[in-house]
Design a protein around this motif. Structure first.
Motif, PDB file in Angstrom:
ATOM      1  N   VAL A  79       0.852  -1.192   0.000  1.00 20.33           N
ATOM      2  CA  VAL A  79       0.000   0.000   0.000  1.00 20.33           C
ATOM      3  C   VAL A  79       0.886   1.240   0.000  1.00 20.33           C
ATOM      4  CG1 VAL A  79      -1.844  -1.191   1.240  1.00 20.33           C
ATOM      5  CG2 VAL A  79      -0.152   0.131   2.525  1.00 20.33           C
ATOM      6  N   SER A  80       0.311   2.354  -0.423  1.00 19.61           N
ATOM      7  CA  SER A  80       1.047   3.617  -0.453  1.00 19.61           C
ATOM      8  C   SER A  80       1.391   4.039   0.965  1.00 19.61           C
ATOM      9  CB  SER A  80       0.198   4.690  -1.134  1.00 19.61           C
ATOM     10  OG  SER A  80      -1.024   4.863  -0.430  1.00 19.61           O
ATOM     11  N   SER A  81       2.587   4.585   1.142  1.00 21.45           N
ATOM     12  CA  SER A  81       2.982   5.053   2.473  1.00 21.45           C
ATOM     13  C   SER A  81       2.353   6.407   2.795  1.00 21.45           C
ATOM     14  CB  SER A  81       4.514   5.145   2.578  1.00 21.45           C
ATOM     15  OG  SER A  81       5.044   5.927   1.521  1.00 21.45           O
ATOM     16  N   SER A  82       1.996   7.147   1.750  1.00 22.03           N
ATOM     17  CA  SER A  82       1.279   8.405   1.963  1.00 22.03           C
ATOM     18  C   SER A  82      -0.215   8.129   1.874  1.00 22.03           C
ATOM     19  CB  SER A  82       1.681   9.440   0.913  1.00 22.03           C
ATOM     20  OG  SER A  82       1.399   8.959  -0.386  1.00 22.03           O
ATOM     21  N   VAL A  83      -1.003   8.948   2.545  1.00 22.73           N
ATOM     22  CA  VAL A  83      -2.444   8.737   2.543  1.00 22.73           C
ATOM     23  C   VAL A  83      -3.091   9.526   1.415  1.00 22.73           C
ATOM     24  CG1 VAL A  83      -2.569   8.217   5.001  1.00 22.73           C
ATOM     25  CG2 VAL A  83      -2.786  10.594   4.226  1.00 22.73           C
ATOM     26  N   ALA A  84      -4.191   8.983   0.876  1.00 19.30           N
ATOM     27  CA  ALA A  84      -4.926   9.658  -0.195  1.00 19.30           C
ATOM     28  C   ALA A  84      -5.829  10.731   0.388  1.00 19.30           C
ATOM     29  CB  ALA A  84      -5.745   8.624  -0.971  1.00 19.30           C
ATOM     30  N   GLU A  85      -6.627  11.348  -0.465  1.00 19.30           N
ATOM     31  CA  GLU A  85      -7.522  12.419  -0.017  1.00 19.30           C
ATOM     32  C   GLU A  85      -8.500  11.959   1.049  1.00 19.30           C
ATOM     33  OE1 GLU A  85      -9.412  13.951  -3.468  1.00 19.30           O
ATOM     34  OE2 GLU A  85      -7.586  14.817  -4.321  1.00 19.30           O
ATOM     35  N   ASP A  86      -8.874  10.681   0.991  1.00 18.69           N
ATOM     36  CA  ASP A  86      -9.812  10.155   1.985  1.00 18.69           C
ATOM     37  C   ASP A  86      -9.113   9.684   3.255  1.00 18.69           C
ATOM     38  OD1 ASP A  86      -8.518   7.956   1.044  1.00 18.69           O
ATOM     39  OD2 ASP A  86     -10.303   6.933   0.284  1.00 18.69           O
ATOM     40  N   GLY A  87      -7.788   9.941   3.334  1.00 13.37           N
ATOM     41  CA  GLY A  87      -7.043   9.573   4.534  1.00 13.37           C
ATOM     42  C   GLY A  87      -6.665   8.113   4.615  1.00 13.37           C
ATOM     43  N   LYS A  88      -6.759   7.370   3.499  1.00 11.75           N
ATOM     44  CA  LYS A  88      -6.480   5.942   3.489  1.00 11.75           C
ATOM     45  C   LYS A  88      -5.201   5.632   2.714  1.00 11.75           C
ATOM     46  CE  LYS A  88     -10.371   4.975   5.598  1.00 11.75           C
ATOM     47  NZ  LYS A  88     -10.427   4.399   6.960  1.00 11.75           N
ATOM     48  N   HIS A  89      -4.549   4.538   3.123  1.00 14.85           N
ATOM     49  CA  HIS A  89      -3.412   4.011   2.370  1.00 14.85           C
ATOM     50  C   HIS A  89      -3.968   3.118   1.259  1.00 14.85           C
ATOM     51  CE1 HIS A  89      -0.417   5.333   5.367  1.00 14.85           C
ATOM     52  NE2 HIS A  89      -1.363   5.059   6.251  1.00 14.85           N
ATOM     53  N   LYS A  90      -3.577   3.359   0.022  1.00 15.32           N
ATOM     54  CA  LYS A  90      -4.155   2.677  -1.120  1.00 15.32           C
ATOM     55  C   LYS A  90      -3.301   1.499  -1.588  1.00 15.32           C
ATOM     56  CE  LYS A  90      -7.681   5.418  -1.506  1.00 15.32           C
ATOM     57  NZ  LYS A  90      -9.054   4.937  -1.217  1.00 15.32           N
ATOM     58  N   ILE A  91      -3.977   0.405  -1.983  1.00 17.02           N
ATOM     59  CA  ILE A  91      -3.291  -0.737  -2.574  1.00 17.02           C
ATOM     60  C   ILE A  91      -2.606  -0.302  -3.870  1.00 17.02           C
ATOM     61  CG2 ILE A  91      -3.657  -2.946  -3.755  1.00 17.02           C
ATOM     62  CD1 ILE A  91      -5.885  -3.546  -1.776  1.00 17.02           C
ATOM     63  N   LEU A  92      -1.357  -0.712  -4.067  1.00 14.29           N
ATOM     64  CA  LEU A  92      -0.623  -0.393  -5.294  1.00 14.29           C
ATOM     65  C   LEU A  92      -0.831  -1.511  -6.317  1.00 14.29           C
ATOM     66  CD1 LEU A  92       2.745   1.039  -3.926  1.00 14.29           C
ATOM     67  CD2 LEU A  92       0.632   2.243  -4.489  1.00 14.29           C
ATOM     68  N   MET A  93      -0.979  -1.120  -7.588  1.00 11.97           N
ATOM     69  CA  MET A  93      -1.247  -2.060  -8.663  1.00 11.97           C
ATOM     70  C   MET A  93       0.009  -2.293  -9.500  1.00 11.97           C
ATOM     71  SD  MET A  93      -4.449  -2.626  -8.047  1.00 11.97           S
ATOM     72  CE  MET A  93      -4.985  -3.538  -9.509  1.00 11.97           C
ATOM     73  N   LYS A  94       0.341  -3.560  -9.727  1.00 20.13           N
ATOM     74  CA  LYS A  94       1.447  -3.904 -10.622  1.00 20.13           C
ATOM     75  C   LYS A  94       1.048  -3.671 -12.066  1.00 20.13           C
ATOM     76  CE  LYS A  94       4.647  -7.712 -11.555  1.00 20.13           C
ATOM     77  NZ  LYS A  94       5.003  -9.120 -11.207  1.00 20.13           N
ATOM     78  N   SER A  95      -0.210  -3.917 -12.356  1.00 19.71           N
ATOM     79  CA  SER A  95      -0.828  -3.633 -13.648  1.00 19.71           C
ATOM     80  C   SER A  95      -2.295  -3.341 -13.359  1.00 19.71           C
ATOM     81  CB  SER A  95      -0.683  -4.830 -14.601  1.00 19.71           C
ATOM     82  OG  SER A  95      -1.601  -5.852 -14.249  1.00 19.71           O
ATOM     83  N   PRO A  96      -3.079  -2.921 -14.345  1.00 25.20           N
ATOM     84  CA  PRO A  96      -4.495  -2.669 -14.064  1.00 25.20           C
ATOM     85  C   PRO A  96      -5.239  -3.894 -13.554  1.00 25.20           C
ATOM     86  CG  PRO A  96      -3.863  -1.671 -16.156  1.00 25.20           C
ATOM     87  CD  PRO A  96      -2.702  -2.510 -15.711  1.00 25.20           C
ATOM     88  N   TRP A  97      -4.632  -5.096 -13.728  1.00 28.70           N
ATOM     89  CA  TRP A  97      -5.334  -6.329 -13.365  1.00 28.70           C
ATOM     90  C   TRP A  97      -4.575  -7.172 -12.341  1.00 28.70           C
ATOM     91  CZ3 TRP A  97      -3.618  -5.099 -18.323  1.00 28.70           C
ATOM     92  CH2 TRP A  97      -4.546  -4.379 -19.091  1.00 28.70           C
ATOM     93  N   GLU A  98      -3.553  -6.594 -11.724  1.00 22.54           N
ATOM     94  CA  GLU A  98      -2.729  -7.365 -10.792  1.00 22.54           C
ATOM     95  C   GLU A  98      -2.250  -6.500  -9.635  1.00 22.54           C
ATOM     96  OE1 GLU A  98       1.233 -10.274 -10.982  1.00 22.54           O
ATOM     97  OE2 GLU A  98       0.678  -9.033 -12.704  1.00 22.54           O
ATOM     98  N   PHE A  99      -2.420  -7.010  -8.419  1.00 27.17           N
ATOM     99  CA  PHE A  99      -1.939  -6.303  -7.237  1.00 27.17           C
ATOM    100  C   PHE A  99      -0.424  -6.434  -7.136  1.00 27.17           C
ATOM    101  CE2 PHE A  99      -6.115  -7.331  -4.776  1.00 27.17           C
ATOM    102  CZ  PHE A  99      -6.802  -6.445  -5.595  1.00 27.17           C
ATOM    103  N   LEU A 100       0.223  -5.440  -6.546  1.00 27.12           N
ATOM    104  CA  LEU A 100       1.637  -5.528  -6.203  1.00 27.12           C
ATOM    105  C   LEU A 100       1.693  -6.168  -4.812  1.00 27.12           C
ATOM    106  CD1 LEU A 100       4.463  -4.758  -7.211  1.00 27.12           C
ATOM    107  CD2 LEU A 100       4.213  -2.565  -6.050  1.00 27.12           C
ATOM    108  N   GLN A 101       2.174  -7.415  -4.743  1.00 30.06           N
ATOM    109  CA  GLN A 101       2.101  -8.178  -3.492  1.00 30.06           C
ATOM    110  C   GLN A 101       3.457  -8.690  -3.047  1.00 30.06           C
ATOM    111  OE1 GLN A 101      -1.637 -10.503  -2.756  1.00 30.06           O
ATOM    112  NE2 GLN A 101      -1.616 -10.745  -4.982  1.00 30.06           N
ATOM    113  N   ARG A 102       3.569  -8.966  -1.737  1.00 35.92           N
ATOM    114  CA  ARG A 102       4.768  -9.559  -1.156  1.00 35.92           C
ATOM    115  C   ARG A 102       4.358 -10.556  -0.061  1.00 35.92           C
ATOM    116  NH1 ARG A 102       6.516  -7.016  -4.791  1.00 35.92           N
ATOM    117  NH2 ARG A 102       8.265  -5.571  -4.905  1.00 35.92           N
ATOM    118  N   PRO A 103       5.195 -11.559   0.211  1.00 35.34           N
ATOM    119  CA  PRO A 103       4.921 -12.486   1.320  1.00 35.34           C
ATOM    120  C   PRO A 103       4.930 -11.731   2.642  1.00 35.34           C
ATOM    121  CG  PRO A 103       6.599 -13.366  -0.155  1.00 35.34           C
ATOM    122  CD  PRO A 103       6.392 -11.948  -0.565  1.00 35.34           C
TER     123      PRO A 103
END
Length: 332
Positions: free
Chosen positions: A165-189
């Motif tokens: 997730v983003s380390s900075s917060v969005a306008e709604d005050g939430k940390h957003k999931i980062l996308m590797k592509s439009p159809w894939e999450f950027l994930q780690r173990p």
């Protein structure tokens, strides 16, 4: 040769290759496929609802772009993400960990639980890794007759992952999931504590271990430097401990991880997954995001994201100190 004939004896089963293995009618197969699609759609709706609850609706943008298989890939990403762990991890951002330092914990363990004994017989093995490594590991073990382990007592599980997730917060005050592509999450173990989360969703595996008479489960990092032995299993059994730790000179990382858990204590831990503690490890990761109608590649030059990590040493908080034993090397 005189008759100018050739006689061929085909391998067994060759002439049966065109025989359909599924003997159900076309109508029955279509009905089953329809039921499976409906079941998946229900799971997808439930998973999307959970992501909406943590303000992650932006991950749905990919459904309006790309080919059918790409949109299906995004649906699988959404269904398989562990939303419960994700919520816990998001809540842990910015909260200092309450877990004691490992060396502080070792200092409180009774000296009587630090004896060194001879190796015991092999114990059942549970291997956790990435999708690719697990399939390779299964083949490797099979090719080598499971290295004298009983195949019925070896399990292969895919490691637990969470989106970055983003380390900075969005306008709604939430940390957003980062996308590797439009159809894939950027994930780690998530780390070694992931095995507890995996087992919490597989009650049948714990029951099977119990039926086989398994009393202890070993969690360790397999590497070249520290070959597997069974001294720790013997020590835990002789001390009737809930947790056993093998200590190495370098305990700064989990590269030398070796922990043994009793089955009774493990059953207790899998019921307390909601108490897992996550550390948000800040890093620099490229990702894509939707800007108006376009997808834009973002290549940050400074830390921009959190990777969630959780250690198996969390289990020490749930154990009484006289139920923890430690195996030290002879030159420690």
């Amino acid at each position: 040769m005189e008759k100018r004939e050739m006689l061929i004896t085909p391998p067994k089963g060759l002439l049966e290759l065109n025989i359909r293995s599924d003997m159900r009618s076309k109508k029955e197969r279509r009905e089953l496929e329809w039921k499976e699609r409906k079941k998946f759609q229900r799971r997808l709706i439930a998973a999307k609802k959970k992501l909406c609850e943590v303000e992650q609706q932006h991950v749905f943008h990919g459904f309006r772009y790309g080919e059918k298989d790409q949109r299906s890939s995004l649906a699988n990403e959404i269904v398989t993400v562990n939303s419960k762990l994700l919520r816990q991890a998001l809540e842990n951002i910015g909260i200092p960990s309450t877990r004691l330092d490992l060396h502080q914990i070792l200092a409180t363990v009774p000296r009587s639980n630090r004896l060194k004994i001879e190796d015991r017989s092999a114990v059942p093995l549970l291997l956790v890794g990435s999708t690719g490594s697990i399939s390779y590991c299964q083949e490797f073990f099979s090719d080598h007759d499971y290295f004298a382990f009983d195949p019925q007592k070896v399990w292969f599980l895919e490691e637990e992952k969470l989106p970055l997730v983003s380390s900075s917060v969005a306008e709604d005050g939430k940390h957003k999931i980062l996308m590797k592509s439009p159809w894939e999450f950027l994930q780690r173990p998530i780390g070694s504590a992931g095995v507890i989360s995996l087992l919490s969703s597989q009650d049948s595996l714990l029951d099977e271990l119990g039926e086989l008479g398994v009393e202890y489960v070993q969690v360790r990092k397999i590497n070249q430097e520290h070959k597997s032995d069974h001294a720790l299993a013997g020590l835990v059994d002789s001390c009737k401990a809930n947790v056993g730790l093998q200590v190495f000179k370098d305990m700064a990382s989990e590269e030398n991880l070796d922990v043994m858990l009793s089955m009774s204590f493990l059953r207790k831990l899998v019921k307390q997954v909601n108490k897992l503690q996550f550390e948000g490890v800040e890093g620099c990761n490229s990702y894509v995001e939707k800007v108006e109608k376009d997808w834009v590649d973002v290549a940050p030059t400074a830390p921009n994201s959190y990777e969630f990590r959780s250690s198996i040493f969390w289990c020490l908080d749930a154990a009484t100190k006289n139920k923890i034993c430690v195996l030290y090397p002879s030159d420690y």
